[in-house]
Design a protein around this motif. Structure first.
Motif, PDB file in Angstrom:
ATOM      1  N   THR A   1       0.822  -1.218   0.000  1.00 31.03           N
ATOM      2  CA  THR A   1       0.000   0.000   0.000  1.00 31.03           C
ATOM      3  C   THR A   1       0.857   1.271   0.000  1.00 31.03           C
ATOM      4  O   THR A   1       0.360   2.343   0.340  1.00 31.03           O
ATOM      5  N   SER A   2       2.125   1.158  -0.397  1.00 32.90           N
ATOM      6  CA  SER A   2       3.037   2.291  -0.266  1.00 32.90           C
ATOM      7  C   SER A   2       2.950   3.292  -1.411  1.00 32.90           C
ATOM      8  O   SER A   2       3.602   4.329  -1.365  1.00 32.90           O
ATOM      9  N   GLY A   3       2.203   3.019  -2.434  1.00 30.87           N
ATOM     10  CA  GLY A   3       1.969   3.985  -3.508  1.00 30.87           C
ATOM     11  C   GLY A   3       0.483   4.247  -3.643  1.00 30.87           C
ATOM     12  O   GLY A   3      -0.325   3.741  -2.865  1.00 30.87           O
ATOM     13  N   ARG A   4       0.118   5.030  -4.632  1.00 26.79           N
ATOM     14  CA  ARG A   4      -1.314   5.285  -4.834  1.00 26.79           C
ATOM     15  C   ARG A   4      -2.035   4.044  -5.356  1.00 26.79           C
ATOM     16  O   ARG A   4      -3.216   3.858  -5.090  1.00 26.79           O
ATOM     17  N   MET A   5      -1.320   3.215  -6.087  1.00 25.83           N
ATOM     18  CA  MET A   5      -1.891   1.976  -6.590  1.00 25.83           C
ATOM     19  C   MET A   5      -1.207   0.798  -5.900  1.00 25.83           C
ATOM     20  O   MET A   5      -0.130   0.931  -5.329  1.00 25.83           O
ATOM     21  N   MET A   6      -1.823  -0.369  -5.967  1.00 25.97           N
ATOM     22  CA  MET A   6      -1.283  -1.561  -5.308  1.00 25.97           C
ATOM     23  C   MET A   6       0.081  -1.926  -5.883  1.00 25.97           C
ATOM     24  O   MET A   6       0.264  -1.972  -7.106  1.00 25.97           O
ATOM     25  N   GLN A   7       1.057  -2.170  -4.986  1.00 28.52           N
ATOM     26  CA  GLN A   7       2.390  -2.573  -5.393  1.00 28.52           C
ATOM     27  C   GLN A   7       2.464  -4.100  -5.495  1.00 28.52           C
ATOM     28  O   GLN A   7       1.816  -4.811  -4.729  1.00 28.52           O
ATOM     29  N   ASP A   8       3.243  -4.588  -6.428  1.00 26.68           N
ATOM     30  CA  ASP A   8       3.368  -6.032  -6.668  1.00 26.68           C
ATOM     31  C   ASP A   8       4.286  -6.640  -5.614  1.00 26.68           C
ATOM     32  O   ASP A   8       5.512  -6.461  -5.656  1.00 26.68           O
ATOM     33  N   VAL A   9       3.714  -7.379  -4.667  1.00 31.46           N
ATOM     34  CA  VAL A   9       4.530  -7.969  -3.597  1.00 31.46           C
ATOM     35  C   VAL A   9       5.260  -9.219  -4.053  1.00 31.46           C
ATOM     36  O   VAL A   9       6.175  -9.693  -3.369  1.00 31.46           O
ATOM     37  N   ASP A  10       4.885  -9.771  -5.194  1.00 28.70           N
ATOM     38  CA  ASP A  10       5.505 -11.013  -5.651  1.00 28.70           C
ATOM     39  C   ASP A  10       6.915 -10.808  -6.190  1.00 28.70           C
ATOM     40  O   ASP A  10       7.615 -11.790  -6.474  1.00 28.70           O
ATOM     41  N   VAL A  11       7.347  -9.575  -6.347  1.00 26.53           N
ATOM     42  CA  VAL A  11       8.698  -9.323  -6.847  1.00 26.53           C
ATOM     43  C   VAL A  11       9.725  -9.353  -5.713  1.00 26.53           C
ATOM     44  O   VAL A  11      10.922  -9.226  -5.962  1.00 26.53           O
ATOM     45  N   ILE A  12       9.270  -9.525  -4.465  1.00 24.38           N
ATOM     46  CA  ILE A  12      10.142  -9.485  -3.302  1.00 24.38           C
ATOM     47  C   ILE A  12      10.301 -10.897  -2.728  1.00 24.38           C
ATOM     48  O   ILE A  12       9.337 -11.662  -2.640  1.00 24.38           O
ATOM     49  N   ASP A  13      11.523 -11.236  -2.330  1.00 26.39           N
ATOM     50  CA  ASP A  13      11.775 -12.483  -1.602  1.00 26.39           C
ATOM     51  C   ASP A  13      11.520 -12.206  -0.123  1.00 26.39           C
ATOM     52  O   ASP A  13      12.423 -11.845   0.634  1.00 26.39           O
ATOM     53  N   TRP A  14      10.281 -12.373   0.294  1.00 21.83           N
ATOM     54  CA  TRP A  14       9.892 -11.987   1.648  1.00 21.83           C
ATOM     55  C   TRP A  14      10.552 -12.854   2.709  1.00 21.83           C
ATOM     56  O   TRP A  14      10.861 -12.375   3.809  1.00 21.83           O
ATOM     57  N   GLU A  15      10.776 -14.104   2.411  1.00 26.01           N
ATOM     58  CA  GLU A  15      11.417 -14.969   3.401  1.00 26.01           C
ATOM     59  C   GLU A  15      12.821 -14.458   3.739  1.00 26.01           C
ATOM     60  O   GLU A  15      13.249 -14.493   4.893  1.00 26.01           O
ATOM     61  N   GLU A  16      13.529 -13.945   2.735  1.00 25.00           N
ATOM     62  CA  GLU A  16      14.839 -13.347   2.997  1.00 25.00           C
ATOM     63  C   GLU A  16      14.698 -12.038   3.762  1.00 25.00           C
ATOM     64  O   GLU A  16      15.476 -11.753   4.677  1.00 25.00           O
ATOM     65  N   VAL A  17      13.691 -11.247   3.409  1.00 19.98           N
ATOM     66  CA  VAL A  17      13.484  -9.955   4.072  1.00 19.98           C
ATOM     67  C   VAL A  17      13.279 -10.138   5.569  1.00 19.98           C
ATOM     68  O   VAL A  17      13.849  -9.411   6.393  1.00 19.98           O
ATOM     69  N   TYR A  18      12.480 -11.131   5.960  1.00 18.13           N
ATOM     70  CA  TYR A  18      12.093 -11.276   7.361  1.00 18.13           C
ATOM     71  C   TYR A  18      13.270 -11.633   8.279  1.00 18.13           C
ATOM     72  O   TYR A  18      13.183 -11.439   9.492  1.00 18.13           O
ATOM     73  N   TRP A  19      14.349 -12.143   7.712  1.00 15.34           N
ATOM     74  CA  TRP A  19      15.516 -12.492   8.525  1.00 15.34           C
ATOM     75  C   TRP A  19      16.380 -11.277   8.850  1.00 15.34           C
ATOM     76  O   TRP A  19      17.275 -11.352   9.691  1.00 15.34           O
ATOM     77  N   HIS A  20      16.111 -10.152   8.233  1.00 18.35           N
ATOM     78  CA  HIS A  20      16.977  -8.977   8.387  1.00 18.35           C
ATOM     79  C   HIS A  20      16.927  -8.416   9.808  1.00 18.35           C
ATOM     80  O   HIS A  20      15.870  -8.334  10.427  1.00 18.35           O
ATOM     81  N   LEU A  21      18.080  -8.038  10.300  1.00 21.52           N
ATOM     82  CA  LEU A  21      18.202  -7.320  11.564  1.00 21.52           C
ATOM     83  C   LEU A  21      19.082  -6.095  11.352  1.00 21.52           C
ATOM     84  O   LEU A  21      19.990  -6.115  10.516  1.00 21.52           O
ATOM     85  N   PRO A  22      18.817  -4.992  12.082  1.00 21.88           N
ATOM     86  CA  PRO A  22      17.741  -4.863  13.064  1.00 21.88           C
ATOM     87  C   PRO A  22      16.374  -4.739  12.400  1.00 21.88           C
ATOM     88  O   PRO A  22      16.271  -4.360  11.232  1.00 21.88           O
ATOM     89  N   LEU A  23      15.351  -5.043  13.175  1.00 23.22           N
ATOM     90  CA  LEU A  23      13.987  -4.961  12.670  1.00 23.22           C
ATOM     91  C   LEU A  23      13.685  -3.566  12.111  1.00 23.22           C
ATOM     92  O   LEU A  23      12.962  -3.423  11.125  1.00 23.22           O
TER      93      LEU A  23
END
Length: 557
Positions: free
Chosen positions: A167-189
């Motif tokens: 929801t970060s733009g005026r229109m829906m952003q494509d979340v499928d372009v992100i490797d979310w499993e890798e993102v969630y391991w990032h520190l610091p939160l």
């Protein structure tokens, strides 16, 4: 459902109608209006997901053809609406202005209802608290709770970042372009947004407000039901990942609404559904049968016909609670929630001191323990216990099989013997856990499961507590290492019949990743650190520390 009295009307559509807000910002709305010279009630839906998507197309023509003016609106800063999108913070005032704008239109008879799911549901409550005089009824589906009710960690769950990205733009952003499993391991939160390749200031602001303070209270509503006096239809599913809000809202309005009228006219519907309610009979590996789907549009129409048109169609006299009992797979009507005939039954955690994994010696018993050894495990934030889920925020978890996860020694497992007869558990689930830790702060997670004869360990509900928030989300206090604390853990709600031959199971661990962020066990400021400490955890279940899950057992008819 009875046949509707009114004839179907042709529908005309007006797109991108500008709706002025009190500060001069204009929002964009599509109007679906019946072809009639008579004034009609209005239904207002306000969304950050697009005012013309599939969700709207499934509803707007349906209601307009049956004598309603349907207003579908982009919230501030989304779609074609002007202004800046700041989740929830403008929705009270904007909701008031939108409702009163609809009531003043020449096609409207002055009666307005609101409806919508998820974000579209919570914004209804924020608008209702501003007391728009023409708001007469609501339909609130899969409603998010107040801050830290669903995620009592002091920081947003990692998968919330996916929603903020979307929801970060005026229109829906494509979340499928992100490797979310890798993102969630990032520190610091705090800087996890860096891994998406996009700066998300809202994420960092939420992480920094790591306790329930005045900043969060500005978008809270669940302590203010006493200010409201509206009929509300509350809808959710047992596997909705925001499920806890809907029963809480029903209870809150049913017991604390401003007048007897408001307290009396609440209705709760809970199906065997995820966040996307009433879409499929199947969820994961389970099929709940064709009876699990209902005519939800028809029920919603009857609700609005009663409260916006004044039709005495019987919806106000029907039993106020409709629940789907999973396992038995049938709907049942009730007069209250929780059920008065409930037998609150503690099932005590028991073991010989080695409940680690499903191969250990843990068991559940309705007999309280005497002298009994405690269970121990090590929680390493670098190797957290996984929570089974798709990586995006669209649905977090389901009736998944945890038998493989239960092979880990950092998961304590307690099970009954196979049941000799069916047992129904319907109501809120709570766990009383006595535990200590070597850390200054740590987490305890509890999962409630149905173990089938073939070994399928079906997740039913779960909950958690972060040690520093054991006294409340507004009163953080670090732990004294080695001290035994009593934790009260809310595991949300369920209606489920355990079949003969199945076993009741409870898991205890200290992580459920990525549903919740990893507690790093250091006691440092939340969301800021990268240093990790292994915590040595001890769970007690003896005469002085009777750890138990308290089940709402329903006597068999």
């Amino acid at each position: 459902m009875p046949q509707q009295k009114q004839s179907l009307l042709d529908v005309r559509v007006q797109r991108d109608v500008r709706v002025p807000m009190r500060d001069g910002v204009s929002l964009s709305a599509d109007l679906y209006l019946p072809e009639t010279e008579q004034q009609v009630p209005a239904i207002v839906v306000r969304s950050p997901y697009g005012r013309a998507g599939e969700y709207i197309y499934n509803m707007a023509p349906y209601f307009a053809a049956r004598g309603y003016g349907f207003v579908s609106m982009d919230v501030r800063g989304r779609g074609d609406s002007d202004g800046e999108f700041i989740p929830y913070f403008n929705e009270g005032a904007d909701g008031y202005d939108s409702i009163e704008w609809a009531a003043a239109q020449p096609w409207c008879d002055g009666a307005v209802g609101t409806m919508g799911a998820s974000y579209l549901a919570r914004v209804q409550w924020l608008a209702a608290l501003t007391q728009p005089p023409h708001l007469k009824a609501m339909i609130s589906t899969v409603t998010p709770s107040d801050p830290f009710v669903e995620t009592p960690t002091g920081v947003p769950g990692p998968q919330h970042l996916c929603w903020l990205y979307m929801t970060s733009g005026r229109m829906m952003q494509d979340v499928d372009v992100i490797d979310w499993e890798e993102v969630y391991w990032h520190l610091p939160l705090l800087t996890m947004d860096e891994k998406t390749g996009k700066s998300l200031p809202r994420w960092r602001e939420e992480v920094k407000h790591s306790r329930l303070d005045d900043w969060w209270r500005g978008i809270a509503y669940q302590e203010r039901f006493h200010e409201l006096d509206l009929p509300v239809l509350h809808i959710s599913g047992w596997y909705d990942d925001e499920q806890v809000g809907t029963p809480l809202n029903y209870i809150g309005m049913n017991t604390r609404a401003r007048t007897e009228f408001g307290r009396k006219h609440q209705k709760l519907v809970m199906g065997p559904w995820p966040h996307q309610v009433n879409r499929s009979t199947r969820l994961g590996e389970l099929d709940f049968g064709p009876q699990s789907l209902i005519d939800l549009n028809g029920l919603s129409l009857r609700w609005f016909d009663q409260w916006l048109k004044g039709e005495e169609n019987g919806v106000a006299e029907e039993p106020p609670v409709s629940i789907f009992v999973m396992g038995e797979n049938r709907w049942r009507q009730e007069q209250e929630w929780p059920l008065r005939r409930t037998r609150w039954t503690p099932f005590y955690l028991r073991s010989g001191g080695r409940a680690n994994s499903r191969f250990g010696d843990g068991w559940l018993s309705t007999e309280a323990p005497g002298e009994e050894p405690s269970d121990r495990y090590s929680y390493d934030p670098a190797n957290p216990v996984p929570f089974i889920t798709d990586p995006t925020s669209s649905q977090i978890g389901g009736p998944d099989d945890y038998s493989a996860v239960e092979r880990r020694d950092d998961v304590l497992v307690y099970s009954t013997e196979p049941l000799e007869e069916a047992l129904e558990v319907t109501g809120p689930i709570r766990v009383r856990l006595f535990a200590s830790s070597s850390a200054r702060d740590t987490d305890f997670m509890v999962k409630f499961l149905d173990v089938w004869p073939n070994g399928f360990a079906q997740r039913l509900t779960d909950g958690m507590v972060r040690g520093r928030f054991r006294k409340g989300m507004d009163r953080p206090e670090l732990l004294e290492p080695g001290k035994v604390y009593e934790y009260d853990i809310d595991c949300w709600n369920i209606s489920h019949q355990f079949q003969k031959g199945h076993r009741i199971r409870v898991e205890v661990a200290s992580s459920a990743f990525p549903k919740y962020d990893r507690n790093l066990n250091t006691g440092a400021e939340l969301g800021q650190g990268t240093e990790m400490v292994v915590a040595e955890q001890t769970v007690f279940h003896d005469r002085e520390h009777p750890s138990a899950i308290i089940l709402p057992v329903i006597p068999r008819e």
